[in-house]
Design a protein around this motif. Structure first.
Motif, PDB file in Angstrom:
ATOM      1  N   LYS A 233       0.821  -1.212   0.000  1.00 23.82           N
ATOM      2  CA  LYS A 233       0.000   0.000   0.000  1.00 23.82           C
ATOM      3  C   LYS A 233       0.855   1.263   0.000  1.00 23.82           C
ATOM      4  O   LYS A 233       0.619   2.202  -0.756  1.00 23.82           O
ATOM      5  CB  LYS A 233      -0.897  -0.021   1.246  1.00 23.82           C
TER       6      LYS A 233
ATOM      7  N   ARG B  59       7.782  -9.161  -6.673  1.00 19.19           N
ATOM      8  CA  ARG B  59       8.320 -10.496  -6.968  1.00 19.19           C
ATOM      9  C   ARG B  59       7.308 -11.427  -7.614  1.00 19.19           C
ATOM     10  O   ARG B  59       7.681 -12.414  -8.252  1.00 19.19           O
ATOM     11  CB  ARG B  59       8.895 -11.129  -5.707  1.00 19.19           C
TER      12      ARG B  59
ATOM     13  N   GLY C 234      -5.201 -10.484   1.588  1.00 19.61           N
ATOM     14  CA  GLY C 234      -5.385  -9.979   2.954  1.00 19.61           C
ATOM     15  C   GLY C 234      -6.763  -9.399   3.184  1.00 19.61           C
ATOM     16  O   GLY C 234      -7.783 -10.098   3.105  1.00 19.61           O
TER      17      GLY C 234
ATOM     18  N   LYS D 133     -12.382  -9.839   3.958  1.00 20.06           N
ATOM     19  CA  LYS D 133     -13.622  -9.113   4.282  1.00 20.06           C
ATOM     20  C   LYS D 133     -14.750  -9.475   3.318  1.00 20.06           C
ATOM     21  O   LYS D 133     -15.932  -9.451   3.661  1.00 20.06           O
ATOM     22  CB  LYS D 133     -13.377  -7.608   4.277  1.00 20.06           C
TER      23      LYS D 133
ATOM     24  N   SER E  31      -3.006 -18.447   5.536  1.00 21.14           N
ATOM     25  CA  SER E  31      -4.277 -17.753   5.280  1.00 21.14           C
ATOM     26  C   SER E  31      -4.489 -17.608   3.771  1.00 21.14           C
ATOM     27  O   SER E  31      -5.612 -17.696   3.284  1.00 21.14           O
ATOM     28  CB  SER E  31      -4.304 -16.396   5.980  1.00 21.14           C
TER      29      SER E  31
HETATM   30  C1  LIG Z   1      -5.494 -12.370   5.925  1.00 21.55           C
HETATM   31  C2  LIG Z   1      -5.143 -10.946   6.292  1.00 21.55           C
HETATM   32  C3  LIG Z   1      -6.163 -10.040   6.540  1.00 21.55           C
HETATM   33  C4  LIG Z   1      -5.847  -8.722   6.852  1.00 21.55           C
HETATM   34  N1  LIG Z   1      -6.863  -7.847   7.070  1.00 21.55           N
HETATM   35  C5  LIG Z   1      -6.581  -6.547   7.294  1.00 21.55           C
HETATM   36  C6  LIG Z   1      -7.626  -5.593   7.416  1.00 21.55           C
HETATM   37  O1  LIG Z   1      -8.804  -5.918   7.358  1.00 21.55           O
HETATM   38  N2  LIG Z   1      -7.290  -4.297   7.596  1.00 21.55           N
HETATM   39  C7  LIG Z   1      -5.988  -3.887   7.658  1.00 21.55           C
HETATM   40  O2  LIG Z   1      -5.750  -2.687   7.794  1.00 21.55           O
HETATM   41  N3  LIG Z   1      -4.972  -4.776   7.560  1.00 21.55           N
HETATM   42  C8  LIG Z   1      -5.246  -6.078   7.370  1.00 21.55           C
HETATM   43  N4  LIG Z   1      -4.225  -6.977   7.231  1.00 21.55           N
HETATM   44  C9  LIG Z   1      -2.836  -6.492   7.318  1.00 21.55           C
HETATM   45  C10 LIG Z   1      -2.448  -5.804   5.994  1.00 21.55           C
HETATM   46  O3  LIG Z   1      -2.760  -6.668   4.919  1.00 21.55           O
HETATM   47  C11 LIG Z   1      -0.981  -5.465   5.984  1.00 21.55           C
HETATM   48  O4  LIG Z   1      -0.668  -4.682   7.117  1.00 21.55           O
HETATM   49  C12 LIG Z   1      -0.640  -4.657   4.743  1.00 21.55           C
HETATM   50  O5  LIG Z   1      -1.073  -5.303   3.580  1.00 21.55           O
HETATM   51  C13 LIG Z   1       0.861  -4.439   4.691  1.00 21.55           C
HETATM   52  O6  LIG Z   1       1.143  -3.761   3.529  1.00 21.55           O
HETATM   53  P1  LIG Z   1       2.618  -3.385   3.137  1.00 21.55           P
HETATM   54  O7  LIG Z   1       2.510  -2.072   2.457  1.00 21.55           O
HETATM   55  O8  LIG Z   1       3.516  -3.472   4.290  1.00 21.55           O
HETATM   56  O9  LIG Z   1       3.103  -4.511   2.109  1.00 21.55           O
HETATM   57  P2  LIG Z   1       2.363  -5.694   1.371  1.00 21.55           P
HETATM   58  O10 LIG Z   1       1.025  -5.307   0.878  1.00 21.55           O
HETATM   59  O11 LIG Z   1       2.476  -6.898   2.195  1.00 21.55           O
HETATM   60  O12 LIG Z   1       3.254  -5.834   0.052  1.00 21.55           O
HETATM   61  C14 LIG Z   1       4.555  -6.291   0.068  1.00 21.55           C
HETATM   62  C15 LIG Z   1       4.873  -6.806  -1.328  1.00 21.55           C
HETATM   63  O13 LIG Z   1       6.258  -6.957  -1.463  1.00 21.55           O
HETATM   64  C16 LIG Z   1       6.524  -8.085  -2.275  1.00 21.55           C
HETATM   65  N5  LIG Z   1       7.906  -8.475  -1.995  1.00 21.55           N
HETATM   66  C17 LIG Z   1       8.415  -9.021  -0.855  1.00 21.55           C
HETATM   67  N6  LIG Z   1       9.740  -9.203  -0.971  1.00 21.55           N
HETATM   68  C18 LIG Z   1      10.081  -8.754  -2.200  1.00 21.55           C
HETATM   69  C19 LIG Z   1      11.308  -8.662  -2.900  1.00 21.55           C
HETATM   70  N7  LIG Z   1      12.481  -9.034  -2.357  1.00 21.55           N
HETATM   71  N8  LIG Z   1      11.285  -8.169  -4.162  1.00 21.55           N
HETATM   72  C20 LIG Z   1      10.134  -7.764  -4.732  1.00 21.55           C
HETATM   73  N9  LIG Z   1       8.943  -7.825  -4.116  1.00 21.55           N
HETATM   74  C21 LIG Z   1       8.918  -8.294  -2.859  1.00 21.55           C
HETATM   75  C22 LIG Z   1       5.454  -9.079  -1.846  1.00 21.55           C
HETATM   76  O14 LIG Z   1       5.221 -10.057  -2.841  1.00 21.55           O
HETATM   77  C23 LIG Z   1       4.258  -8.159  -1.632  1.00 21.55           C
HETATM   78  O15 LIG Z   1       3.434  -8.055  -2.757  1.00 21.55           O
HETATM   79  C24 LIG Z   1      -4.489  -8.307   6.931  1.00 21.55           C
HETATM   80  C25 LIG Z   1      -3.460  -9.230   6.691  1.00 21.55           C
HETATM   81  C26 LIG Z   1      -3.781 -10.534   6.372  1.00 21.55           C
HETATM   82  C27 LIG Z   1      -2.665 -11.508   6.101  1.00 21.55           C
END
Ligand SMILES: Cc1cc2nc3c(=O)[nH]c(=O)nc-3n(C[C@H](O)[C@H](O)[C@H](O)COP(=O)(O)OP(=O)(O)OC[C@H]3O[C@@H](n4cnc5c(N)ncnc54)[C@H](O)[C@@H]3O)c2cc1C
Ligand SMILES: NC(=O)c1ccc[n+]([C@@H]2O[C@H](COP(=O)([O-])OP(=O)(O)OC[C@H]3O[C@@H](n4cnc5c(N)ncnc54)[C@H](O)[C@@H]3O)[C@@H](O)[C@H]2O)c1
Length: 463
Positions: free
Chosen positions: A18, A39, A52, A57, A160
């Motif tokens: 995000k 990736r 997620g 939801k 999950s």
């Molecule tokens: C089942 C589930 C339900 C959830 N429900 C909620 C909710 O209702 N509300 C809420 O606020 N939060 C929720 N969360 C938490 C939320 O999804 C996370 O906090 C959020 O998505 C984190 O986003 P991020 O920006 O950190 O990275 P992410 O969205 O996790 O993206 C990281 C990306 O980096 C990529 N990546 C990793 N390593 C590498 C690499 N070396 N090179 C290239 N790409 C790479 C991955 O493939 C991934 O696509 C939920 C989580 C889960 C698992």
């Protein structure tokens, strides 16, 4: 941007989360050249829209629609198909939102630092090297599988992600961990018709919440037929033909539960493995997140870390707020900081959801504050007929108010629409709107917000 396998960009974003995608879009619109590296082609848009928040939801919604006469398997398979359709559309939209911009591109492959300005993407002859002045790390988090003998090897172990992508409804689901993910999945799969057991190591569910709130959530889940075992130590897992046997112990007594699917929900850790952070000189915290300052700069000031990977709270809207801070550093005045955050709300999407913000009653009293506590069961709130109209009258609303200033210190809303209500409460807390002002506002009818007209007057304790 130069050669096919050698690119340069103003900004490299590693991970399509995000925070990263939001920053990438705004930076590209500001004329910066951006390479976003992801990736997996199944993860354009990151965790939230693919595996997620959004799919889970949507499953909360579908599972609530199931009627007793529906065939559980068939209904579940249709629901998963619905989720697939939506996530596919979101994925394509997310890709286009970056790759469709003139100065931005998405590169699909795993990124690894070669040095503090250079990242290699992919392996072998296809590897691409990208050099950038600024780098944003947004690689998210991954589930922790607890060290329980037999668990990692079990054929019934599911993540999950696997669980929500499989269109076969497990007959018996055992969830290890009763936190956000565990309770949401327990509630969803129970509503779809699975037999669900939650094994939680803490003495009760939601130990950070007040006793009355945690008891209300536990009562609703148990009332829906979820078996909740707290104070449980999971001893081991043994695969048998008919199911996996999970052995646990509570207060010295052991028990067993059989599973067709076993979901560990004991927390998530930052994804840093294989990123080559040492090559860039990026430091970690003791807990394994990327160390950042309040402006999300790492130990290398031109490298930022956003979202779950920086070890902060793991919520999509925190990752989004991280993007606001980074963008303020790169394009704005540089004042915005993580330390500015006030009254950050959370929602646990059980049915009904539990939304919380600010202090619990226990915490407020521990801090020595003089508080007024207002609380009412949803079924008793005359001002909120919506709960009856929607046939969901379970839950309670609780407010902790400072007796001296009338300011709201915290709230726990276990109610239909709580995920929306809590945002109004958080806004009031941020902007110094008092409990009396929130009580005396005009709200639409019938709505859930109308409950505020009444609940603040239902004082259950004051001291
Ligand atoms: C089942 C589930 C339900 C959830 N429900 C909620 C909710 O209702 N509300 C809420 O606020 N939060 C929720 N969360 C938490 C939320 O999804 C996370 O906090 C959020 O998505 C984190 O986003 P991020 O920006 O950190 O990275 P992410 O969205 O996790 O993206 C990281 C990306 O980096 C990529 N990546 C990793 N390593 C590498 C690499 N070396 N090179 C290239 N790409 C790479 C991955 O493939 C991934 O696509 C939920 C989580 C889960 C698992
Ligand atoms: N609605 C949402 O916003 C939402 C939904 C799902 C996930 N998330 C995010 O994802 C994160 C990860 O979720 P999670 O539920 O995996 O973690 P969590 O930290 O929320 O909960 C983990 C639970 O597992 C328990 N536990 C730990 N080790 C255990 C063991 N060995 N045996 C039994 N119980 C054990 C803990 O006491 C805790 O209750 C959440 O903290 C949240 O930030 C958010």
């Amino acid at each position: 941007m130069d050669h096919d396998n050698q690119l340069t960009a103003d900004v490299i974003v590693i991970g399509f989360g995000k925070g990263g995608k939001t920053a990438a879009r705004v930076l590209a619109d500001a004329g910066r050249s951006v390479v976003l590296v992801e990736r997996s082609a199944n993860m354009y848009g990151g965790t939230c829209p693919n595996v997620g928040c959004v799919p889970s939801k949507m499953l909360v919604h579908y599972s609530g629609e199931r009627r007793l006469e529906d065939d559980a398997q068939e209904f579940f398979a249709k629901s998963i198909a619905g989720v697939r359709e939506l996530t596919t559309a979101f994925r394509a939209g997310n890709f286009a939102a970056i790759d469709g911009r003139p100065t931005a591109m998405v590169l699909t492959g795993t990124a690894r630092f070669l040095d503090e300005h250079t990242v290699s993407v992919g392996e072998g002859d296809d590897a691409v090297t990208v050099t950038g002045a600024t780098i944003l790390i947004n690689t998210g988090s991954e589930a922790i599988v607890p060290a329980v003998p037999g668990l990692a090897e079990s054929t019934r172990l599911v993540s999950s992600t696997e669980l929500i992508q499989n269109d076969h409804l497990p007959r018996r689901l055992v969830v290890i961990g009763g936190g956000y993910l565990g309770l949401e999945f327990a509630s969803i799969y129970r509503h779809f018709g699975a037999e669900v057991t939650v094994l939680e190591s803490a003495e009760r569910l939601l130990p950070r919440e007040d006793d009355d709130v945690a008891a209300a959530v536990t009562g609703i889940l148990a009332g829906d037929g979820i078996r909740i075992i707290t104070g449980a130590t999971v001893l081991d897992v043994r695969d048998e033909e008919a199911g996996s046997i999970v052995r646990y112990e509570v207060d010295g007594d052991s028990g067993e539960v059989e599973a067709d699917a076993l979901l560990p929900a004991t927390g998530r850790r930052p994804v840093i493995e294989g990123l080559g952070l040492e090559a860039a000189g990026v430091e970690l915290t003791e807990r394994g997140g990327i160390r950042v300052d309040e402006h999300l700069r790492t130990s290398r000031p031109h490298i930022f870390a956003l979202g779950d990977v920086n070890g902060g709270e793991q919520f999509t809207y925190i990752s989004l707020d991280d993007a606001r801070i980074v963008l303020d550093q790169l394009l704005g005045s540089g004042e915005r900081a993580t330390t500015d955050r006030v009254a950050v709300p959370h929602t646990l999407f059980t049915t009904p959801p539990l939304a919380t913000v600010g202090l619990t009653e226990r915490r407020a009293r521990t801090e020595g504050r003089r508080v007024r506590v207002a609380r009412e069961n949803v079924a008793d709130i005359v001002a909120m007929p919506r709960a009856y109209a929607m046939e969901e009258t379970r839950g309670l609303m609780k407010f902790i108010v400072d007796s001296d200033t009338d300011l709201i210190l915290g709230a726990a809303l276990l109610s239909i629409d709580a995920q929306e209500l809590v945002n109004t409460v958080a806004l009031a807390m941020r902007h110094g709107i008092t409990a009396t002002q929130l009580r005396d506002s005009i709200y639409t009818h019938p709505s859930s917000t109308e409950a505020f007209n009444e609940v603040f007057d239902n004082i259950v304790s004051e001291a």
